[in-house]
Write a protein that holds these residues in place. Structure first.
Motif, PDB file in Angstrom:
ATOM      1  N   MET A   1      -7.557  -8.442  -0.939  1.00 14.06           N
ATOM      2  CA  MET A   1      -6.121  -8.630  -0.693  1.00 14.06           C
ATOM      3  C   MET A   1      -5.876  -9.315   0.651  1.00 14.06           C
ATOM      4  O   MET A   1      -6.452  -8.927   1.667  1.00 14.06           O
ATOM      5  CB  MET A   1      -5.392  -7.278  -0.714  1.00 14.06           C
ATOM      6  CG  MET A   1      -3.888  -7.400  -0.502  1.00 14.06           C
ATOM      7  SD  MET A   1      -3.019  -5.809  -0.440  1.00 14.06           S
ATOM      8  CE  MET A   1      -3.328  -5.316   1.262  1.00 14.06           C
TER       9      MET A   1
ATOM     10  N   LEU B   1      -1.373  -6.743  -4.174  1.00 18.49           N
ATOM     11  CA  LEU B   1      -2.315  -5.632  -4.322  1.00 18.49           C
ATOM     12  C   LEU B   1      -2.550  -5.392  -5.811  1.00 18.49           C
ATOM     13  O   LEU B   1      -1.619  -5.042  -6.546  1.00 18.49           O
ATOM     14  CB  LEU B   1      -1.765  -4.368  -3.661  1.00 18.49           C
ATOM     15  CG  LEU B   1      -2.692  -3.145  -3.566  1.00 18.49           C
ATOM     16  CD1 LEU B   1      -2.264  -2.247  -2.421  1.00 18.49           C
ATOM     17  CD2 LEU B   1      -2.692  -2.324  -4.865  1.00 18.49           C
TER      18      LEU B   1
ATOM     19  N   ALA C   1      -7.736  -2.032  -0.643  1.00 20.42           N
ATOM     20  CA  ALA C   1      -7.194  -3.271  -1.213  1.00 20.42           C
ATOM     21  C   ALA C   1      -7.721  -4.492  -0.456  1.00 20.42           C
ATOM     22  O   ALA C   1      -8.059  -5.520  -1.056  1.00 20.42           O
ATOM     23  CB  ALA C   1      -5.668  -3.236  -1.166  1.00 20.42           C
TER      24      ALA C   1
ATOM     25  N   THR D   1      -3.306  -9.769   3.509  1.00 16.24           N
ATOM     26  CA  THR D   1      -2.139  -9.025   3.973  1.00 16.24           C
ATOM     27  C   THR D   1      -0.975  -9.963   4.267  1.00 16.24           C
ATOM     28  O   THR D   1      -1.144 -11.180   4.403  1.00 16.24           O
ATOM     29  CB  THR D   1      -2.458  -8.212   5.232  1.00 16.24           C
ATOM     30  OG1 THR D   1      -2.722  -9.125   6.309  1.00 16.24           O
ATOM     31  CG2 THR D   1      -3.657  -7.304   5.017  1.00 16.24           C
TER      32      THR D   1
ATOM     33  N   GLU E   1       1.929 -10.595  -0.326  1.00 22.09           N
ATOM     34  CA  GLU E   1       0.767  -9.703  -0.251  1.00 22.09           C
ATOM     35  C   GLU E   1       0.613  -9.121  -1.662  1.00 22.09           C
ATOM     36  O   GLU E   1       1.509  -8.428  -2.152  1.00 22.09           O
ATOM     37  CB  GLU E   1       1.053  -8.607   0.774  1.00 22.09           C
ATOM     38  CG  GLU E   1       0.035  -7.495   0.861  1.00 22.09           C
ATOM     39  CD  GLU E   1       0.428  -6.473   1.930  1.00 22.09           C
ATOM     40  OE1 GLU E   1       0.110  -6.711   3.108  1.00 22.09           O
ATOM     41  OE2 GLU E   1       1.089  -5.469   1.593  1.00 22.09           O
TER      42      GLU E   1
ATOM     43  N   CYS F   1       0.026  -3.999 -10.573  1.00 22.88           N
ATOM     44  CA  CYS F   1       0.085  -4.968  -9.463  1.00 22.88           C
ATOM     45  C   CYS F   1       1.323  -4.686  -8.614  1.00 22.88           C
ATOM     46  O   CYS F   1       2.390  -4.352  -9.136  1.00 22.88           O
ATOM     47  CB  CYS F   1       0.134  -6.384 -10.025  1.00 22.88           C
ATOM     48  SG  CYS F   1       0.276  -7.680  -8.779  1.00 22.88           S
TER      49      CYS F   1
ATOM     50  N   ALA G   1       0.810  -1.222   0.000  1.00 24.60           N
ATOM     51  CA  ALA G   1       0.000   0.000   0.000  1.00 24.60           C
ATOM     52  C   ALA G   1       0.844   1.274   0.000  1.00 24.60           C
ATOM     53  O   ALA G   1       0.396   2.320  -0.475  1.00 24.60           O
ATOM     54  CB  ALA G   1      -0.948  -0.002   1.189  1.00 24.60           C
TER      55      ALA G   1
ATOM     56  N   ARG H   1      -4.637   0.795   1.627  1.00 22.53           N
ATOM     57  CA  ARG H   1      -4.573  -0.543   2.215  1.00 22.53           C
ATOM     58  C   ARG H   1      -5.975  -1.072   2.518  1.00 22.53           C
ATOM     59  O   ARG H   1      -6.304  -2.227   2.210  1.00 22.53           O
ATOM     60  CB  ARG H   1      -3.724  -0.488   3.485  1.00 22.53           C
ATOM     61  CG  ARG H   1      -3.660  -1.758   4.308  1.00 22.53           C
ATOM     62  CD  ARG H   1      -2.895  -1.482   5.597  1.00 22.53           C
ATOM     63  NE  ARG H   1      -2.981  -2.572   6.547  1.00 22.53           N
ATOM     64  CZ  ARG H   1      -2.173  -3.617   6.555  1.00 22.53           C
ATOM     65  NH1 ARG H   1      -1.222  -3.713   5.654  1.00 22.53           N
ATOM     66  NH2 ARG H   1      -2.305  -4.564   7.454  1.00 22.53           N
TER      67      ARG H   1
END
Length: 568
Positions: A542, A514, A537, A544, A512, A449, A427, A534
């Motif tokens: 997503m 994103l 996402a 983490t 992780e 990405c 993020a 974050r």
């Protein structure tokens, strides 16, 4: 009658009967395996092992039982080092036989082939002791030989020998350095340190001068371990030898230098990246051992969770866009990018990389090495690459505004760009590019990405211990969201001879992923806070870093403590 019938059975059939009696396989499995044995022209044991109905340990234990001998698991057996030293390493390797202790006045010898009378006679003659054989697998005895005939023990003797040959006069140090380059004890010592590092699965070797001696450390599974300390008076000899091997200027000790060593250890080619660093006690040398096997890795072997793999695959199969892999030094970013290139490398694609340095050479890919002294920087190399009709571009690292801008523009003009950048998580990456000076609307449009990753140690399969996990543990860890119910048991590290008493053996990557969707792209353009990106996402699915690591702990691959060590 039964005994006569047993004698009429073939060796395979006799083995099959024993395996059925001990419950290792069923009668049906034996019948099918015997049929496959005839079809393949292989013996029954090999067929059962290849088809994973029988392990090597089970086979050898069964064979030992048939011969009336004892089977020993060398990984857990308390080996007597004094007994090991009675036989040379060369003889142990030749016969795959190693003394491991004493039994009622007889030398206990672990053997992969206990019927080898030549080995027994040679060991009896050499040691003057009667021999009692115990049976082990060939893999187990080879691993034990690598472990107990350690090079660092020999290295300590060579270190002392080298120390004795170095004069105490410090007046003409440079001349002595030049002379000691070919000094046999120093050469042997350096070779032994590299050989043992490879045997110990080390990724880095640290040679560190201190105020009173020279400390040697290996980084194994991401953690540094003290290996040995050498007398201070051979410091210049060790460092100059490494400089000569790496083609580094031995007369220059005031500035950092870089080099590369290509050598052969036990018949296997080995590459090491060498860096020197001046310290108050002299030059420190760090050698990164480059494992060429990582160039052949597939993405499926890197530990991606299925959900992360699916998200990442959508991005790297697009014809254009930017994919960034982020994480601290030594977190496996380059390996992930190389594995991705292996998936994308086709004769119909022109793949070009610009790296500093080129660590691994990839077949079918054009690799450019940065040379700042000659004016070939990341930025200038990128500009040239864009005129070379590329389809896919890999930039070793985005370090400055110019490189970032060109990489982003390349992605916007129809190229797939892969690179690494140093940020703590996925993020925070867009804002890092903006801070470098790239326009927010360009960052939002080009980014497709971001993969953040860490390397965590795997628990040793031989000694890990389960324990009951309670709700308080889960709530304190923030262990959500879950795809299913939390596990009833977690595992902790214990330590055994196999893992060097650490409780861990090997590493795996925690990811992780994103994906930049329309909402996140809009947030990037508006220069939104990283925490807001974050949250968006996570809402988009997503997983983490922390959740991915804890899922690894839930699967028994690693421990909660290890996850918390590598992921804040």
């Amino acid at each position: 009658m039964v005994e006569e019938r047993d004698e009429a059975l073939s060796e395979d059939e006799q083995l099959g009967v024993v395996l059925v009696k001990t419950g290792i396989i069923t009668v049906e499995q034996l019948g099918e395996a015997l049929s496959r044995s005839k079809e393949r022209g292989q013996n029954l044991a090999r067929v059962l092992i290849e088809d994973r109905l029988l392990t090597e340990d089970q086979f050898v234990a069964t064979l030992a039982n048939q011969l009336g001998l004892e089977f020993v698991d060398l990984a857990t057996y308390p080996v007597d080092p004094a007994a090991v030293r009675l036989v040379s390493e060369n003889l142990a390797r030749r016969y795959l036989a190693m003394p491991i202790g004493w039994w009622e006045g007889r030398l206990l010898v672990a053997m992969a082939d206990p019927s080898n009378v030549f080995a027994i006679d040679d060991i009896r003659t050499l040691t003057g002791a009667e021999v009692r054989q115990v049976v082990v697998t060939s893999e187990a005895v080879q691993a034990a030989i690598n472990k107990y005939y350690r090079k660092d023990t020999e290295a300590e003797h060579v270190s002392a020998e080298a120390s004795a040959t170095v004069a105490s006069d410090e007046d003409d140090r440079l001349n002595r350095i030049r002379e000691v380059r070919e000094d046999a004890p120093i050469v042997r010592l350096v070779n032994l340190l590299i050989t043992q590092a490879i045997a110990d699965r080390a990724s880095d070797i640290h040679v560190e001068p201190t105020g009173k001696d020279v400390r040697i450390r290996y980084r194994i599974d991401g953690v540094l371990h003290d290996v040995m300390r050498s007398p201070r008076n051979i410091q210049n000899g060790i460092i100059s030898r490494l400089k000569v091997m790496a083609d580094i200027n031995i007369a220059e000790r005031r500035i950092p230098q870089d080099g590369r060593i290509t050598t052969t250890i036990e018949g296997r080619p080995v590459d090491l990246r060498v860096a020197t660093l001046p310290t108050v006690h002299g030059e420190k040398v760090v050698m990164r051992i480059l494992d060429n096997s990582s160039t052949n890795l597939r993405l499926t072997e890197l530990g991606f969770l299925p959900v992360n793999m699916a998200r990442y695959e959508v991005s790297y199969t697009k014809p254009y866009g930017t994919i960034l892999v982020t994480g601290p030094t030594g977190s496996g970013k380059t390996t992930t990018l190389y594995a991705t290139l292996n998936m994308l490398n086709e004769p119909t694609k022109n793949v070009i990389t610009v790296e500093d340095p080129v660590e691994y050479q990839l077949e079918g890919i054009n690799q450019v090495q940065v040379n700042n002294k000659a004016g070939l920087t990341f930025a200038s190399a990128l500009r040239t690459i864009l005129r070379a009709d590329p389809d896919i571009i890999l930039v070793g690292e985005i370090r400055d505004r110019e490189t970032a801008s060109i990489a982003v523009e390349a992605a916007l003009t129809g190229h797939l760009v892969l690179s690494t950048i140093h940020t703590n998580d996925a993020a925070t990456t867009p804002n890092r590019l903006i801070e470098m000076g790239v326009e927010p609307f360009l960052v939002g449009s080009a980014l497709d990405c971001i993969v953040a990753q860490r390397l965590a140690r795997k628990l040793c399969e031989r000694c890990k211990e389960p324990y009951d996990a309670d709700e308080a543990t889960f709530s304190s860890l923030g262990w959500e969201p879950w795809a299913g119910e939390p596990p009833e048991k977690l595992y902790k590290a214990v330590g055994c001879q196999v893992c060097g008493k650490t409780g861990y053996m090997g590493r795996f990557a925690v990811h992780e992923v994103l994906t930049v969707n329309e909402e996140i792209e809009r947030m990037v353009v508006e220069h939104a806070h990283a925490e807001d990106i974050r949250k968006a996402a996570i809402a988009d699915g997503m997983v983490t870093l922390r959740q991915a690591g804890l899922l690894g702990a839930a699967a028994g691959v690693t421990s909660v403590e290890e996850v918390l060590r590598v992921i804040a």
